[in-house]
Design an enzyme around this catalytic site. Structure first.
Site, PDB file in Angstrom:
ATOM      1  N   ASP A 208     -59.683  62.359  30.104  1.00 33.73           N
ATOM      2  CA  ASP A 208     -61.117  62.410  30.376  1.00 33.73           C
ATOM      3  C   ASP A 208     -61.654  60.990  30.469  1.00 33.73           C
ATOM      4  O   ASP A 208     -61.010  60.045  30.040  1.00 33.73           O
ATOM      5  CB  ASP A 208     -61.840  63.129  29.226  1.00 33.73           C
ATOM      6  CG  ASP A 208     -61.532  62.464  27.883  1.00 33.73           C
ATOM      7  OD1 ASP A 208     -60.515  62.851  27.272  1.00 33.73           O
ATOM      8  OD2 ASP A 208     -62.256  61.545  27.485  1.00 33.73           O
ATOM      9  N   ASP A 210     -64.369  58.416  29.054  1.00 30.59           N
ATOM     10  CA  ASP A 210     -65.131  58.304  27.815  1.00 30.59           C
ATOM     11  C   ASP A 210     -66.641  58.312  28.107  1.00 30.59           C
ATOM     12  O   ASP A 210     -67.071  58.151  29.246  1.00 30.59           O
ATOM     13  CB  ASP A 210     -64.711  57.032  27.079  1.00 30.59           C
ATOM     14  CG  ASP A 210     -64.764  57.210  25.566  1.00 30.59           C
ATOM     15  OD1 ASP A 210     -64.208  58.210  25.067  1.00 30.59           O
ATOM     16  OD2 ASP A 210     -65.364  56.365  24.891  1.00 30.59           O
TER      17      ASP A 210
END
Ligand SMILES: [Zn+2]
Length: 268
Positions: A208, A210
């Site tokens: 992902d 951040d």
């Protein structure tokens, strides 16, 4: 002890098994039991010991993992080279989900974790300027690139205390410093490996972006686990191939990390 292994793998979130037909070993260490039973088996011509970092049922959050027991258990089996796959968040938009980062540097933002074996019996100061094994990093990066991963063969991993994720401001600050990825388990694992003169290589799968990089609501734990589950087969293949790409004889500096130092106890 009869069962031995040369290479250790510490599996991260979602990475709970590696070896088929493996022997399961319950080990005790001076630091308590490791995260789970250790499985020992072969990948090609190499003998491998595997520990799921969080336990197979993910019972240990990052700040409660028995890091010292895990590395000690591996070394006591004969392991001298360790591969450490983990899930990380990215601090750079160009390292999107699915990028494999092989970090060459580390920033410790943890607090309150025991980060040494040498807390009694005299000071032991090991060099940690380059926290990762150069041979292991080359093997991992070459293997990742050869198997079509979007690969970053260097980068700085920020290890946060967790278990919470970063605030947007923290994340922006990390990125502004030029740091690449953020995780919760890479420290003290790396320094404990060095303190046992083990080679240690981190294989960081970006799951992902951040909070400071993402425009939405920030990452959730479910999103991380779901992404990792989608990639775990591929990740396992990469780790297996990297195991076989590791040099049989160590020529890196890692094995000499303790040369000239007076240790308060014998290493296993
Ligand atoms: Zn090494």
């Amino acid at each position: 002890m009869v069962t031995r292994a040369d290479i250790g793998v510490i599996g991260g979130s979602g990475f709970y098994s590696l070896l088929d037909d493996a022997e399961e070993i319950e080990l005790a260490t001076p630091y308590g039991p490791p995260s789970d039973v250790v499985t020992v088996g072969r990948i090609g011509s190499r003998s491998v010991a595997f520990i799921p970092r969080h336990g197979r049922d993910h019972r240990f959050p990052p700040h409660r993992i028995p890091y010292r027991a895990n590395l000690w258990a591996l070394r006591s089996l004969g392991v001298r080279q360790v591969l450490a796959p983990s899930a990380v968040g990215s601090l750079r938009a160009d390292y999107g989900p699915g990028t494999m980062v092989i970090p060459d540097q580390l920033i410790d933002r943890t607090s309150g974790r025991v980060q040494t074996y040498y807390d009694t019996g005299g000071a032991v100061h090991v060099s940690f300027a380059d926290p990762y094994c150069p041979s292991g990093r080359a093997a991992a990066a070459d293997t990742a690139r050869a198997t079509d991963w979007h690969t970053a063969d260097a980068g700085t991993l920020v290890v946060i205390e967790g278990p919470r994720f970063s605030t947007r401001a923290e994340s922006r600050w990390f990125a502004a410093n030029g740091w690449s990825i953020v995780g919760m388990t890479g420290f003290p694992e790396a320094i404990l490996a060095r303190e046992l003169a083990l080679c240690y290589t981190s294989l960081c799968l970006v799951t992902d972006l951040d909070a400071g990089v993402e425009t939405g609501q920030g990452v959730t734990h479910d999103e991380v686990l779901e992404f990792f589950a989608q990639n775990v087969t591929r990740m396992r293949s990469l780790v297996s191939a990297t195991v076989q790409a590791l040099p049989e004889e160590r020529t890196c500096p890692c094995g000499s990390a303790l040369d000239g130092l007076k240790l308060p106890f014998d290493l296993p």
